[in-house]
Structures are given as structure tokens and as C-alpha cells.
Write a protein that holds these residues in place. Structure first.
Motif, short mmCIF file in Angstrom:
data_model
loop_
_atom_site.label_atom_id
_atom_site.label_comp_id
_atom_site.label_asym_id
_atom_site.label_seq_id
_atom_site.Cartn_x
_atom_site.Cartn_y
_atom_site.Cartn_z
N MET A 28 6.55 27.16 0.54
CA MET A 28 7.48 28.29 0.54
C MET A 28 8.47 28.18 -0.62
N ALA A 29 8.80 26.94 -0.98
CA ALA A 29 9.77 26.77 -2.04
C ALA A 29 9.29 27.26 -3.37
N SER A 30 7.95 27.41 -3.46
CA SER A 30 7.42 27.85 -4.74
C SER A 30 7.39 29.35 -4.91
N GLU A 31 7.69 30.10 -3.85
CA GLU A 31 7.68 31.55 -3.97
C GLU A 31 8.82 32.00 -4.87
N LYS A 32 8.51 33.04 -5.66
CA LYS A 32 9.49 33.50 -6.65
C LYS A 32 9.95 34.90 -6.32
N SER B 174 11.97 38.48 -7.92
CA SER B 174 11.91 39.23 -9.18
C SER B 174 12.91 38.71 -10.20
N SER B 175 13.92 37.97 -9.76
CA SER B 175 14.91 37.44 -10.70
C SER B 175 14.41 36.22 -11.45
N GLY B 176 13.24 35.65 -11.03
CA GLY B 176 12.73 34.47 -11.67
C GLY B 176 13.16 33.18 -11.01
N LEU B 177 13.93 33.24 -9.93
CA LEU B 177 14.39 32.07 -9.21
C LEU B 177 13.64 31.94 -7.89
N SER B 178 13.45 30.71 -7.44
CA SER B 178 12.80 30.49 -6.15
C SER B 178 13.70 30.99 -5.03
N LYS B 179 13.08 31.30 -3.88
CA LYS B 179 13.84 31.85 -2.76
C LYS B 179 14.85 30.84 -2.21
N SER B 180 14.48 29.57 -2.21
CA SER B 180 15.43 28.55 -1.76
C SER B 180 16.63 28.48 -2.70
N CYS B 181 16.38 28.68 -3.99
CA CYS B 181 17.48 28.67 -4.96
C CYS B 181 18.40 29.86 -4.74
N CYS C 236 19.61 26.43 8.22
CA CYS C 236 18.40 27.16 8.62
C CYS C 236 17.33 27.13 7.53
N GLY C 237 17.73 26.97 6.29
CA GLY C 237 16.76 26.94 5.20
C GLY C 237 16.30 25.55 4.82
N SER C 238 16.66 24.54 5.62
CA SER C 238 16.39 23.14 5.24
C SER C 238 14.91 22.86 5.03
N ARG C 239 14.04 23.47 5.83
CA ARG C 239 12.62 23.16 5.72
C ARG C 239 11.99 23.73 4.45
N PHE C 240 12.69 24.62 3.76
CA PHE C 240 12.15 25.19 2.53
C PHE C 240 12.60 24.43 1.28
N TYR C 241 13.57 23.53 1.42
CA TYR C 241 14.13 22.88 0.24
C TYR C 241 13.21 21.78 -0.27
N VAL C 242 13.28 21.56 -1.57
CA VAL C 242 12.60 20.44 -2.20
C VAL C 242 13.64 19.37 -2.47
#
Length: 530
Positions: free
Chosen positions: A1-5, A7-14, A206-212
Motif C-alpha cells: 500500500m505504501a507504494s501507491e501514488k 496525482s501529486s507524485g507522493l505516496s499515500k502514507s507520505c 491508524c495508518g501505521s500498517r502502511f508505513y515503511v
């Protein structure tokens, strides 16, 4: 999931981390932006004492990231530091809200306990969160970036959107919360930031499982590396002072180093051993090389303190009513800074950089040090404008009000005269603050990225202390000259804030000239290393 991008060019976790940082800025600015008014109007402190208290508190808040960054980069990890510091942050906000509700029964000195709890919490929270967000770009975007230029562009994109996010939160904190505090009460005005901060931390969890989580390949002890580098430098100085030849100097250097486990040395090849030995001095040299640039940015940080201190005080001495019984809180004008940033930031890459490319004929338009320098110039212009406006206010006061008679409301200068200086500071922030974040993050080793962010924040910490020191020195000089020469007096007829602004403009101009000379040396040094 962390790799999904997105439209701004940033990952969703970011993007989630940027949103969380935006809410934190709302909470912090909801407290800090109007703190001077709270201390003068409700705690009944003098203007100079309140300004020094706010500057000192801001300085401590910005300096503490250096200590927390050592924990995050050396002993803990960034995620753990974020969670521990967020708890202290929320406890401090709850304590501040309680103090506002029970202030009639509380000693004044106890107010600073929750304020400094907030400082400790933010000291660990901000640099760790920003470095953790940048880690998501480096490892979790899922798209290869084969060139150093590509990596740099991605980091620049992150830091621009990061600053856009925190400025959006600051805008709401400066505008909405100052109005609520001045009209509906300080208890509610502090409770809303407390609730917002608690909700943002819950969203981060809540977003912990998506973080790298970035795993370091080697034990990370940047502090020990710096200490070794300093010891090595001291050893070399000793050898030169004793007049030892090069071989004797090496023997003296070996005597200064602690003995290591022999088995570890035997299991390591000579090539790797030399690499490890060279790495420690490299860290120390990196920090020492950044110090001259860091020092010259201190006057920008002093100017950075003016909106929450004397700009706010300046607004309190002007006409603030706009009809219909509506009165503008002086702290609300700080939102002009963030509005300027929010409007200009999206145009930076689409309009400003193409124009700069035409002028400089460089691919990036300007490098990061040039970006910082442009912002420093604009901050000097902002202080000149502030001095001119204040001179005009004093001239009207003395011409139409006489020596003791109160000035009629219609004759007072309207608070909107302060907008140009706020807007200029906002534009300068787009250049200097974003440039500082990128510069200090990219110029340190990968294992010290949190410390790099802390170095950037510490500029504003030391700048706050320097601002408080300048106030104390000017008060002492003014009092020694006589009571009618106090630049920072509470008496609107006696105060000469314009002289203070001219003084800051002069010091900042000197800092910029030295900064420009250092940049030439720094660029030559980088070119030689490459």
C-alpha cells in the motif's frame, strides 16, 4: 500500500503524514500566535517581559529537537520517538487548557510548566515526523529513481508540499483561534487545539500498517562519530603544537583512540577498516562545514520572531475596528504570512522557476543556497517596510494627538498598513524556510537525517534566544540613556519600534553579505569534492 501514488507524485502514507503535520501546526499556532496577547492582557505581564518570555519559550521549543534527534537517530527509531513525544505534547496542551480555566487560583509561574511540556513534546515530534515522512519517499514510492537529480527533485517536491501543509494548518491556527480566544474565551481557545492534536495522533496511529520503517544497515551512532571526529581534530592540534613529525603524530593519534575488541579487527579487512575509520571524521566534518551557514541564518530567525512579538504589539497600537462592531485581533494578521505562502507555493515550480531559468540559464533555476539568499533579502525589505510604517504611526500620534491627549480613533493608522510587511515575510519564507529544510536534510549523511532536520529547527531556536538577548541589551542601553529613550516602552508615545526595526534590518543585511561570501566558498568546496 505504501507504494501507491497520488496525482501529486507522493505516496499515500507520505500525504497522510503531511496532513498530520498540518493539524499539529494548527494546534501549535493556536497557542503560540496569540500568546503575547494572553500574557499582557490576562496574565498582566509587561510588553518586554512577555516578548522575552515568548522568545525564550520559542527558542527552547526549537532547540529541543537536537536532543530528540539524537534519540531518534542513535538509540530509538523515528516512529517510537513520534509516539512518545506526541503523548507529552497532548499532556502539555491539556495542562495549558486547565490552567486557562483555573487561572484565578493558579500562580503565574505555574503557567510555564504546561508550555514547556509542549516544547518537549514538539521537540521530538516535529523533526522525527518530517524525517519519517521523507523516508516514505525514499523507500515506499515504488518507483525507481536512478539519478541523483531525480532523488533531489523528489525531495524538493516533498519539502514544498510539507511546508504547504504546515502553512495551511498555521493559517487556521492564526486566524480562527486568535478570534475565538479574543471573543469566546481562552479556555475554549486552548481546548480546540488540544482536541485537534489528539485526533491527529489517532489518525497517525491508524495508518501505521502502511508505513515503511527504514532499517539501517549499520549501527547508527552519529554522536559518537562526532565525538571521535572532535578528538581526532584535537589530536592533530596537539601534534602540531608539539612539533611532531607525521609518524609520531599517527602514534599519538592511536594513543588517543580507545582500544577495540581484537576479534572485530581481525575479522575485518583492512579496506573496510579504513572505510569505517574515515566515516566518523566525515560526519563531524559535515556538521562543522554547515555551522557557518547555520550561523548566518540566525538573523533571519530573529526577524521570524517579530510577527508573534512586536508586529502583534504594533497592531495593538493601531485602529482595529472595521465597522459593524467587528474588531480584528492583532494576531490574526499573522494569517497574511501563511496566505501568502499558500498562494505562492503552487506557483513556485510553474511560474517562478521558469522565470529564474530564463535569467540564470540553469536547469533548476537557482540552487538551494541561492533560494535561501533571496528569502533573506526579502526579510530585510520587510523590516524596512515595518520601520517606515511605524515611523508614520508615530508621526500621526505626535502630530495630531499632542503630548498627552489621547488620539481620536478615526485619526489612528489602520491595522491594514501592516499587511505589506507580513506578506513580504510570507514570500521570504517560501524561499528561505523551504530551502533551509532541503539544505540541512540533504547535506548530512543518511544516518543523520533527523539530526539534519533538527539543525534546521535549531536555527529558529537560537534565533529566538538571540531575539530575547537583543531585547534585554536594548532595554539596558535605553534605560541607561534615560526613560524617554526606551525603544520598547509600553507607552505608545515613548516607544520607538521603528528604530528597533531599522536595527534588525542593518544586522540582517550584514548577515546576508557574509552569507553570500560563504556560499561562494561552499559551492567551490562542493565542486572540488565532486
Amino acid at each position: 500500500m505504501a507504494s501507491e501514488k497520488s496525482s501529486s507524485g507522493l505516496s499515500k502514507s507520505c500525504i497522510l503524514i503531511i496532513a498530520v503535520a498540518s493539524v499539529e501546526r494548527f494546534a501549535y499556532k493556536g497557542v503560540a500566535s496569540n500568546l503575547l496577547s494572553y500574557l499582557t492582557d490576562h496574565v498582566k505581564m509587561s510588553t518586554s517581559s512577555a516578548a522575552k518570555s515568548v522568545s525564550t519559550w520559542s527558542g527552547v521549543t526549537s532547540m529541543l529537537p537536537l536532543a530528540s534527534a539524537i534519540l531518534a537517530d542513535s538509540y530509538w527509531d523515528r516512529y517510537s520517538t513520534i509516539m512518545a513525544s506526541s503523548l507529552l505534547y497532548i499532556v502539555g496542551l491539556v495542562g495549558l487548557t486547565s490552567w486557562a480555566l483555573l487561572c484565578a487560583w493558579m500562580p503565574t509561574s505555574s503557567l510555564f510548566l504546561p508550555l514547556y511540556l509542549i516544547s518537549i513534546g514538539q521537540g521530538g515530534y516535529n523533526p522525527s515526523l518530517q524525517a519519517f515522512g521523507a523516508d516514505q519517499l525514499e523507500m515506499g514510492d515504488g518507483l525507481p529513481c536512478s539519478t541523483e537529480q531525480g532523488k533531489s527533485d523528489k525531495k524538493s517536491l516533498f519539502f514544498q508540499w510539507w511546508y504547504f501543509g504546515i502553512c495551511s494548518g498555521s493559517l487556521l491556527g492564526n486566524s480562527i483561534m486568535s478570534y475565538i480566544q479574543d471573543t469566546l474565551g481562552w479556555g475554549l481557545g486552548f481546548a480546540i487545539p488540544t482536541g485537534a492534536m489528539a485526533i491527529s495522533v489517532a489518525c497517525f496511529l491508524c495508518g501505521s500498517r502502511f508505513y515503511v520503517h527504514k532499517q539501517l544497515k549499520i549501527p547508527n551512532r552519529p554522536v559518537e562519530s562526532i565525538i571521535q571526529a572532535v578528538n581526532l581534530a584535537v589530536t592533530k592540534i596537539k601534534s602540531k603544537s608539539l612539533g611532531l613529525p607525521s609518524r609520531d603524530a599517527v602514534e599519538l593519534e592511536l594513543q588517543e583512540k580507545p582500544l577495540r575488541d581484537g576479534s572485530a579487527d581481525c575479522s575485518t579487512s583492512s579496506g573496510r577498516g579504513n572505510s569505517a575509520a574515515d566515516e566518523a571524521p566525515g560526519v563531524g566534518k559535515t556538521i562543522l562545514r554547515l555551522l557557518p551557514i547555520w550561523t548566518m541564518l540566525l538573523m533571519f530567525a530573529v526577524i521570524f520572531q517579530q510577527p508573534v512579538t512586536f508586529f502583534t504589539r504594533q497592531g495593538m497600537m493601531m485602529r482595529r475596528s472595521i465597522g459593524g462592531g467587528i474588531t480584528i485581533p492583532p494576531a490574526m494578521l499573522q494569517s497574511a504570512i501563511t496566505i501568502s505562502i499558500i498562494l505562492i507555493m503552487p506557483l513556485y515550480d510553474k511560474l517562478i522557476i521558469p522565470l529564474l531559468r530564463l535569467l540564470t540559464r540553469q536547469e533548476k533555476g537557482i540552487n538551494v543556497l541561492q533560494r535561501i539568499g533571496i528569502g533573506m533579502c526579502l526579510s530585510v525589505v520587510a523590516m524596512v517596510v515595518a520601520a517606515v510604517v511605524e515611523s508614520k504611526r508615530i508621526g500621526i500620534l505626535r502630530t495630531e494627538g499632542g503630548s498627552h491627549e489621547p488620539l481620536q480613533l478615526d485619526s489612528q493608522l489602520t491595522i491594514f498598513w501592516l499587511l505589506p510587511q507580513y506578506i513580504l515575510l510570507g514570500i521570504s519564507d517560501v524561499f528561505t524556510v523551504v530551502g533551509m529544510q532541503e539544505f540541512f536534510y540533504m547535506e548530512v549523511p543518511t544516518t543523520m537525517r533527523t539530526i539534519g532536520i533538527a539543525l534546521y529547527l535549531s536555527v529558529f531556536g537560537v534565533g529566538s534566544f538571540l531575539s530575547a538577548l537583543l531585547i534585554s541589551v536594548l532595554e539596558w542601553i535605553s534605560n541607561a540613556s534615560g526613560k524617554h529613550h526606551n525603544w520598547l516602552s509600553d507607552d505608545t508615545r515613548e516607544a520607538r519600534l521603528d528604530n528597533y526595526y531599522w536595527f534588525l534590518a542593518l544586522l540582517s543585511s550584514i548577515s546576508f553579505l557574509i552569507f553570500a561570501c560563504l556560499c561562494r566558498y561552499y559551492n567551490h568546496l562542493n565542486a572540488a569534492e565532486n
